[in-house]
Design an enzyme around this catalytic site. Sequence first.
Site, PDB file in Angstrom:
ATOM      1  N   ASP A 118     -95.350 -19.547 -24.078  1.00 22.01           N
ATOM      2  CA  ASP A 118     -96.497 -20.434 -23.854  1.00 22.01           C
ATOM      3  C   ASP A 118     -97.176 -20.028 -22.547  1.00 22.01           C
ATOM      4  O   ASP A 118     -96.542 -19.983 -21.491  1.00 22.01           O
ATOM      5  CB  ASP A 118     -96.007 -21.879 -23.757  1.00 22.01           C
ATOM      6  CG  ASP A 118     -97.143 -22.889 -23.809  1.00 22.01           C
ATOM      7  OD1 ASP A 118     -98.240 -22.583 -23.300  1.00 22.01           O
ATOM      8  OD2 ASP A 118     -96.922 -23.991 -24.342  1.00 22.01           O
ATOM      9  N   ASP A 154     -99.808 -11.541 -25.935  1.00 26.02           N
ATOM     10  CA  ASP A 154    -101.179 -11.140 -26.254  1.00 26.02           C
ATOM     11  C   ASP A 154    -102.152 -11.769 -25.268  1.00 26.02           C
ATOM     12  O   ASP A 154    -103.361 -11.550 -25.356  1.00 26.02           O
ATOM     13  CB  ASP A 154    -101.558 -11.569 -27.675  1.00 26.02           C
ATOM     14  CG  ASP A 154    -101.749 -13.072 -27.777  1.00 26.02           C
ATOM     15  OD1 ASP A 154    -100.876 -13.811 -27.267  1.00 26.02           O
ATOM     16  OD2 ASP A 154    -102.764 -13.519 -28.347  1.00 26.02           O
TER      17      ASP A 154
END
Length: 213
Positions: A118, A154
């Site tokens: 996260d 990413d």
Amino acid sequence: MRLRNKPWAKDKIEQYPQYIVPNPEMYKESWKDAFELNQPLHIEIGTGKGRFITEMARANPHINYLGIELYESVIVSALDRLIEAELPNVKLLNVNANNLHTYFSKNDVDRVYLNFSDPWPKIRHEKRRLTYKSFLKLYEEILVDKGEIHFKTDNQGLFEFSLKSFSEYGLLLTFLSLDLHKSDFEGNIMTEYEEKFSNKGNRIYRCEVKYQS
């Protein structure tokens, strides 16, 4: 990420203690006893649905793997993978990574994997990022000397933050890719998120860092 409630998840977890370790604190300093063979131990924090940790275990039978996942409704998907795979060198922990020191001691772990964690993009939440300095200290307390962290994401902002955090902590950068899927890196095993984001055209960032003592 919105999680679908699975009220049956807890009962299923309890039915498979051979795959999801029920009392992990019992193995502190003796994780070799949790597996069939005494081998190096690699852990993945935030294992999600378990694709990465299961395929790593399949590809590397000489290494023991633990996938750590907080959410019961997610770890049951990883459990299904393990049941199907029937691999002796991979297990799961349904615990909070903030409490790693409760389950591991110094030298218990050889490598930490952080995959698509996260990003916690708001500045006020930076202490929750798994590459924040307090987490780096926590990993150091359970890793062997010169233990490693392998990190993929990413999210460019998280990657830049993480590189800075690693550097400021004194970690040695041993591998760096700013576009993993267009590099010559061999043996990459994708997570579910990695496949999803890559199919959307997102660049995948990866690095490896090592503690220097």
